[in-house]
Every structure is written in C-alpha cells, then in structure tokens.
Design a protein around this motif. Sequence first.
Motif, mmCIF file in Angstrom:
data_model
loop_
_atom_site.group_PDB
_atom_site.id
_atom_site.type_symbol
_atom_site.label_atom_id
_atom_site.label_comp_id
_atom_site.label_asym_id
_atom_site.label_seq_id
_atom_site.Cartn_x
_atom_site.Cartn_y
_atom_site.Cartn_z
ATOM 1 N N UNK A 30 0.791 -1.217 0.000
ATOM 2 C CA UNK A 30 0.000 0.000 0.000
ATOM 3 C C UNK A 30 0.823 1.267 0.000
ATOM 4 N N UNK A 31 2.141 1.161 -0.081
ATOM 5 C CA UNK A 31 2.986 2.345 -0.053
ATOM 6 C C UNK A 31 2.739 3.193 -1.293
ATOM 7 N N UNK A 32 2.296 4.444 -1.085
ATOM 8 C CA UNK A 32 1.928 5.300 -2.207
ATOM 9 C C UNK A 32 3.146 5.794 -2.977
ATOM 10 N N UNK A 33 4.352 5.717 -2.393
ATOM 11 C CA UNK A 33 5.547 6.185 -3.100
ATOM 12 C C UNK A 33 6.115 5.116 -4.022
ATOM 13 N N UNK A 34 5.573 3.923 -3.985
ATOM 14 C CA UNK A 34 6.073 2.837 -4.824
ATOM 15 C C UNK A 34 5.645 3.067 -6.269
ATOM 16 N N UNK A 35 6.583 3.280 -7.204
ATOM 17 C CA UNK A 35 6.191 3.551 -8.592
ATOM 18 C C UNK A 35 5.536 2.362 -9.271
ATOM 19 N N UNK A 43 3.251 0.460 -7.796
ATOM 20 C CA UNK A 43 1.902 0.261 -7.255
ATOM 21 C C UNK A 43 0.865 0.550 -8.344
ATOM 22 N N UNK A 44 -0.218 -0.229 -8.405
ATOM 23 C CA UNK A 44 -1.215 -0.054 -9.476
ATOM 24 C C UNK A 44 -1.757 1.364 -9.578
ATOM 25 N N UNK A 45 -1.958 2.018 -8.426
ATOM 26 C CA UNK A 45 -2.531 3.371 -8.481
ATOM 27 C C UNK A 45 -1.572 4.398 -9.048
ATOM 28 N N UNK A 46 -0.289 4.031 -9.168
ATOM 29 C CA UNK A 46 0.709 4.963 -9.693
ATOM 30 C C UNK A 46 1.105 4.664 -11.133
ATOM 31 N N UNK A 47 0.424 3.732 -11.796
ATOM 32 C CA UNK A 47 0.765 3.360 -13.170
ATOM 33 C C UNK A 47 -0.245 3.956 -14.141
ATOM 34 N N UNK A 48 0.258 4.387 -15.282
ATOM 35 C CA UNK A 48 -0.596 4.957 -16.328
ATOM 36 C C UNK A 48 -0.177 4.363 -17.668
ATOM 37 N N UNK A 49 -1.022 4.431 -18.693
ATOM 38 C CA UNK A 49 -0.611 3.959 -20.025
ATOM 39 C C UNK A 49 0.415 4.914 -20.629
ATOM 40 N N UNK A 50 1.305 4.362 -21.434
ATOM 41 C CA UNK A 50 2.225 5.215 -22.193
ATOM 42 C C UNK A 50 1.471 5.820 -23.384
ATOM 43 N N UNK A 51 1.555 7.132 -23.543
ATOM 44 C CA UNK A 51 0.865 7.836 -24.632
ATOM 45 C C UNK A 51 1.816 8.868 -25.234
ATOM 46 N N UNK A 52 1.322 9.567 -26.238
ATOM 47 C CA UNK A 52 2.127 10.638 -26.842
ATOM 48 C C UNK A 52 2.334 11.786 -25.867
ATOM 49 N N UNK A 53 1.456 11.894 -24.844
ATOM 50 C CA UNK A 53 1.547 13.004 -23.897
ATOM 51 C C UNK A 53 2.650 12.804 -22.858
ATOM 52 N N UNK A 54 3.018 11.545 -22.556
ATOM 53 C CA UNK A 54 4.021 11.326 -21.500
ATOM 54 C C UNK A 54 5.266 10.584 -21.996
ATOM 55 N N UNK A 55 5.491 10.597 -23.317
ATOM 56 C CA UNK A 55 6.678 9.935 -23.873
ATOM 57 C C UNK A 55 7.308 10.773 -24.994
ATOM 58 N N UNK A 56 8.507 10.369 -25.360
ATOM 59 C CA UNK A 56 9.187 10.933 -26.519
ATOM 60 C C UNK A 56 9.647 9.776 -27.394
ATOM 61 N N UNK A 57 9.410 9.874 -28.718
ATOM 62 C CA UNK A 57 9.733 8.791 -29.640
ATOM 63 C C UNK A 57 10.844 9.242 -30.597
ATOM 64 N N UNK A 58 11.857 8.403 -30.750
ATOM 65 C CA UNK A 58 12.960 8.658 -31.685
ATOM 66 C C UNK A 58 13.061 7.489 -32.653
ATOM 67 N N UNK A 59 13.149 7.803 -33.939
ATOM 68 C CA UNK A 59 13.296 6.785 -34.991
ATOM 69 C C UNK A 59 14.699 6.861 -35.579
ATOM 70 N N UNK A 60 15.399 5.709 -35.625
ATOM 71 C CA UNK A 60 16.774 5.684 -36.125
ATOM 72 C C UNK A 60 16.971 4.513 -37.086
#
Length: 241
Positions: A97-102, A104-121
């Motif tokens: 139940x530790x809220x600082x644990x990254x 923990x289910x309540x602290x996880x979100x989907x990866x989207x264009x809003x929270x990532x950066x994409x590089x093509x090489x």
Amino acid sequence: MRASARRAHPRPRPFATAGLAAAALAMLSLAACSGSGEGEGVRKEGAASSQPAETGATALPPEPSRSPQAGQAPQGKPGTDKGRSAGATPHGAQRTGATHDPYAPENRVPCTAANTKVVAAPLPRPLNHMLLTVTNTGSKMCDLKGYPAVKFEGAQSVPPVMENTKPQAVTSLPPGGKGYAAVILSAGDGSGGEGRTANSLEVGFEGGGRMAKAALPAEGVHIDDSLRVTYWVSTVEDALS
C-alpha cells in the motif's frame, strides 16, 4: 445368753433394705437424666453458636470481568487478529500500500504521446531495419502495451505486427525508462514491390489517442509492401533479434 446375742446382731428388715435400694436407683436415674440434659444442652448450644457463623458470613464479591477498557485492544492468542494492537497494519499491507512505490497499481498509467518521446533511427545492420526508442518523460510508471502503430506519410493503413516477437509480459517504463520496437522497412530481395521514399513518420500507442511525431533523416527512408513491426520490448537486443 441367747437373748443378748440376738439383740447384738439384729437381722436387717426386708423393708429397710428395699427402701435403700430404691433410693439408690432413684439417685442414679436422676444423675443420668441430669447428664443427658447437659450433653444435649451442650450440643444444642454448639449448633446454635455455629449457625450464625454460617448464615452471617459475608460473601466475597464476584471477581470483576477482565474486559478491555476503551481504547485497548483485546488480548488474544498469538497468531490471531484479536492479539493485534489497535491500528496495527500487517507487514504485507504496508509494503503493497505504499503510495511512493512507482510499481503500485494506483501509480501506473498507459504510455501515450503526452508522457513519452519517440525517436526513430534507421540502422545499417540488420539491413533495412529502423529502431524506435520510447522514453517515459512523465512522473509516473507507464505501461507500453502492444506494438507501435506506425504511419508513414501518405499511408492509408498501419503495417502488421510479427506475432513471434510478443513478450511474456507488458513492457513498463519507470520515469526516464526506455522501451524499444523494430520496424522492417523493406524486403532486401525485392519481394515487397517497387516501394517508395517516406519523409515523415507518426507513431501511435495501443488505446488510440494522439500520435507522436518521430523525425526521419533528411533523405527519408525507403519502404515497400513488406513493411512490418515488432512488439514493444524492454531491450534493443530483443527488438532486433
């Protein structure tokens, strides 16, 4: 001489002897009656004196019940919930139940264009491959599900995924973490058709939403009908294997 001897030893009278015997019996009877009465009196007196001690004895107050006072937890056997102190938290609950644990289910979100950066090489080896690198730029753990929806300029659809590259678990990125996928741009033997050159690229994530733009080299990249992608994975080696 005979007359004087009779006078000296007169015979006891029968009536006198009987009277003495009766008097003696009467005295013995009186003594027996007196002794019997005294004994009864002693017994009765003793019983009477012991009676008040039994009936008048003060009863001990009942032992107070040992119920817990307000704010106290009941004491139970070791290993039971009753023996725990009020407000105690099981060790497992504190850890999960530790809220600082990254993680923990309540602290996880989907990866989207809003929270990532994409590089093509584009890569010289393997031939006709391009590596996509996604970096989590958010403050929470993000789950990089599925595979990239790759859309080159002018494309009407996205290329299919190679099913044999599917990982056993979803790739998750902590803040600053990276995930990878490979794009097979064209067939080296010409089996993918004539092909064309693409100068722009957008990458979408599972679940839809806005697509992220990924810059391509100035000369663009050559693609044909054999275009396909891998699933998102956690290492470069897995993406290119």
